[in-house]
Structure formats: C-alpha cells, structure tokens
Motif scaffolding. Sequence first.
Motif, mmCIF file in Angstrom:
data_model
loop_
_atom_site.group_PDB
_atom_site.id
_atom_site.type_symbol
_atom_site.label_atom_id
_atom_site.label_comp_id
_atom_site.label_asym_id
_atom_site.label_seq_id
_atom_site.Cartn_x
_atom_site.Cartn_y
_atom_site.Cartn_z
ATOM 1 N N LEU A 10 0.858 -1.178 0.000
ATOM 2 C CA LEU A 10 0.000 0.000 0.000
ATOM 3 C C LEU A 10 0.897 1.232 0.000
ATOM 4 C CD1 LEU A 10 -2.882 1.251 0.322
ATOM 5 C CD2 LEU A 10 -2.421 1.265 2.774
ATOM 6 N N HIS A 11 0.728 2.081 -1.023
ATOM 7 C CA HIS A 11 1.501 3.312 -1.147
ATOM 8 C C HIS A 11 0.554 4.485 -0.908
ATOM 9 C CE1 HIS A 11 4.812 1.125 -3.148
ATOM 10 N NE2 HIS A 11 3.854 0.503 -3.826
ATOM 11 N N LYS A 12 0.794 5.278 0.118
ATOM 12 C CA LYS A 12 -0.005 6.480 0.367
ATOM 13 C C LYS A 12 0.638 7.633 -0.384
ATOM 14 C CE LYS A 12 -2.001 5.089 4.729
ATOM 15 N NZ LYS A 12 -2.375 5.499 6.070
ATOM 16 N N VAL A 13 -0.130 8.222 -1.313
ATOM 17 C CA VAL A 13 0.410 9.276 -2.177
ATOM 18 C C VAL A 13 -0.560 10.448 -2.268
ATOM 19 C CG1 VAL A 13 1.834 7.701 -3.549
ATOM 20 C CG2 VAL A 13 -0.513 8.160 -4.254
ATOM 21 N N LYS A 14 0.000 11.637 -2.467
ATOM 22 C CA LYS A 14 -0.817 12.845 -2.629
ATOM 23 C C LYS A 14 -1.506 12.836 -3.991
ATOM 24 C CE LYS A 14 2.075 15.951 0.117
ATOM 25 N NZ LYS A 14 2.992 17.105 0.059
ATOM 26 N N SER A 15 -2.696 13.416 -4.033
ATOM 27 C CA SER A 15 -3.422 13.601 -5.291
ATOM 28 C C SER A 15 -4.113 14.957 -5.241
ATOM 29 C CB SER A 15 -4.456 12.483 -5.480
ATOM 30 O OG SER A 15 -5.124 12.618 -6.704
ATOM 31 N N TRP A 16 -3.753 15.835 -6.166
ATOM 32 C CA TRP A 16 -4.366 17.163 -6.190
ATOM 33 C C TRP A 16 -5.844 17.038 -6.528
ATOM 34 C CZ3 TRP A 16 -0.678 21.374 -8.458
ATOM 35 C CH2 TRP A 16 0.497 21.404 -7.696
ATOM 36 N N PRO A 17 -6.681 17.972 -6.063
ATOM 37 C CA PRO A 17 -8.141 17.857 -6.198
ATOM 38 C C PRO A 17 -8.658 17.543 -7.602
ATOM 39 C CG PRO A 17 -7.634 19.623 -4.682
ATOM 40 C CD PRO A 17 -6.319 19.172 -5.281
ATOM 41 N N HIS A 18 -8.166 18.235 -8.638
ATOM 42 C CA HIS A 18 -8.689 17.973 -9.986
ATOM 43 C C HIS A 18 -8.311 16.573 -10.469
ATOM 44 C CE1 HIS A 18 -4.646 19.440 -10.945
ATOM 45 N NE2 HIS A 18 -4.785 18.895 -12.140
ATOM 46 N N LEU A 19 -7.153 16.081 -10.067
ATOM 47 C CA LEU A 19 -6.738 14.732 -10.433
ATOM 48 C C LEU A 19 -7.505 13.688 -9.613
ATOM 49 C CD1 LEU A 19 -2.902 15.404 -10.614
ATOM 50 C CD2 LEU A 19 -4.536 15.293 -12.519
ATOM 51 N N TYR A 58 -4.176 18.200 3.580
ATOM 52 C CA TYR A 58 -5.006 17.108 3.077
ATOM 53 C C TYR A 58 -6.475 17.428 3.347
ATOM 54 C CZ TYR A 58 -0.751 14.357 2.605
ATOM 55 O OH TYR A 58 0.484 13.908 2.229
ATOM 56 N N THR A 59 -7.355 16.999 2.435
ATOM 57 C CA THR A 59 -8.787 17.259 2.609
ATOM 58 C C THR A 59 -9.468 16.187 3.455
ATOM 59 O OG1 THR A 59 -9.495 16.015 0.662
ATOM 60 C CG2 THR A 59 -8.872 18.340 0.324
ATOM 61 N N GLY A 60 -8.845 15.027 3.569
ATOM 62 C CA GLY A 60 -9.441 13.903 4.302
ATOM 63 C C GLY A 60 -10.046 12.855 3.377
ATOM 64 N N ARG A 61 -10.192 13.195 2.087
ATOM 65 C CA ARG A 61 -10.747 12.210 1.156
ATOM 66 C C ARG A 61 -9.637 11.292 0.648
ATOM 67 N NH1 ARG A 61 -14.836 14.146 -3.259
ATOM 68 N NH2 ARG A 61 -12.983 15.056 -4.190
ATOM 69 N N GLU A 62 -9.957 9.994 0.540
ATOM 70 C CA GLU A 62 -9.004 9.001 0.054
ATOM 71 C C GLU A 62 -9.691 8.069 -0.923
ATOM 72 O OE1 GLU A 62 -7.407 6.943 3.466
ATOM 73 O OE2 GLU A 62 -6.070 8.600 3.951
ATOM 74 N N LEU A 63 -8.918 7.495 -1.829
ATOM 75 C CA LEU A 63 -9.415 6.533 -2.801
ATOM 76 C C LEU A 63 -8.327 5.494 -3.025
ATOM 77 C CD1 LEU A 63 -11.517 5.676 -4.981
ATOM 78 C CD2 LEU A 63 -10.285 7.192 -6.563
ATOM 79 N N ASN A 64 -8.684 4.220 -2.864
ATOM 80 C CA ASN A 64 -7.736 3.142 -3.122
ATOM 81 C C ASN A 64 -7.891 2.646 -4.548
ATOM 82 O OD1 ASN A 64 -6.594 3.131 -0.568
ATOM 83 N ND2 ASN A 64 -7.996 1.596 0.217
ATOM 84 N N VAL A 65 -6.755 2.582 -5.257
ATOM 85 C CA VAL A 65 -6.724 2.073 -6.625
ATOM 86 C C VAL A 65 -5.596 1.049 -6.735
ATOM 87 C CG1 VAL A 65 -7.731 4.142 -7.678
ATOM 88 C CG2 VAL A 65 -5.260 3.980 -7.431
#
Length: 100
Positions: A10-19, A58-65
């Motif tokens: 599991l890699h925790k990585v940043k994702s900008w809002p539009h992405l 961080y906004t608190g939203r996460e998504l696992n892919v």
Amino acid sequence: METDDRHSTLHKVKSWPHLFEATLSGAKTHDMRRSTDRDYRVGDVLCLQEFEPSTDSYTGRELNVRITYITSSEFPCALSGDGLSDGYCILSIKPVASEN
C-alpha cells in the motif's frame, strides 16, 4: 510487466483535487509518478489522498486504486522509451471497489 512473489504494498500518495476528482469519476485511469520514489509493482495499491496545494493540507478524502500495468522507459510500450524520462512511470490503475 510481471508481478512477483512479494505481497502487494500500500503506497499512500498525494493527489491534487482535480486529479483526485477525475480518478474518482472514472475518467482518469492512470497516474504518472516518479519511479525512483517507491518500488511500484503491478498488484500494489495506491491510497490516493486528496491534497490541496493552496492550503498545503489534506482534505481527508481518500481513494484506493490498484496498479494493473506499469509503463516506463525501462518497460516501454510504443515510444515510451523516448517519451518518458528516466525515473518516471505511468501507472495504469483501477479502483479497488470495482475489482469485484
């Protein structure tokens, strides 16, 4: 690209809002990352953590892919050997929830 015998990571990585939004909606099915930062492998999971650069938080939203394929200069397809700089890769991804 082949998987190996190690368990998925599991890699925790940043994702900008539009992405993050584009990935969440299903429009974006890839992620470009530095391949030198982590040992990405097919089968690994990215925990995309929505990050707002204007507030540096961080906004608190996460998504696992899950990573389904990796294209890099080391493992090219078509022109990626010339098109991708060393140290970068394109990760083909799909939401973990859609695997069922």
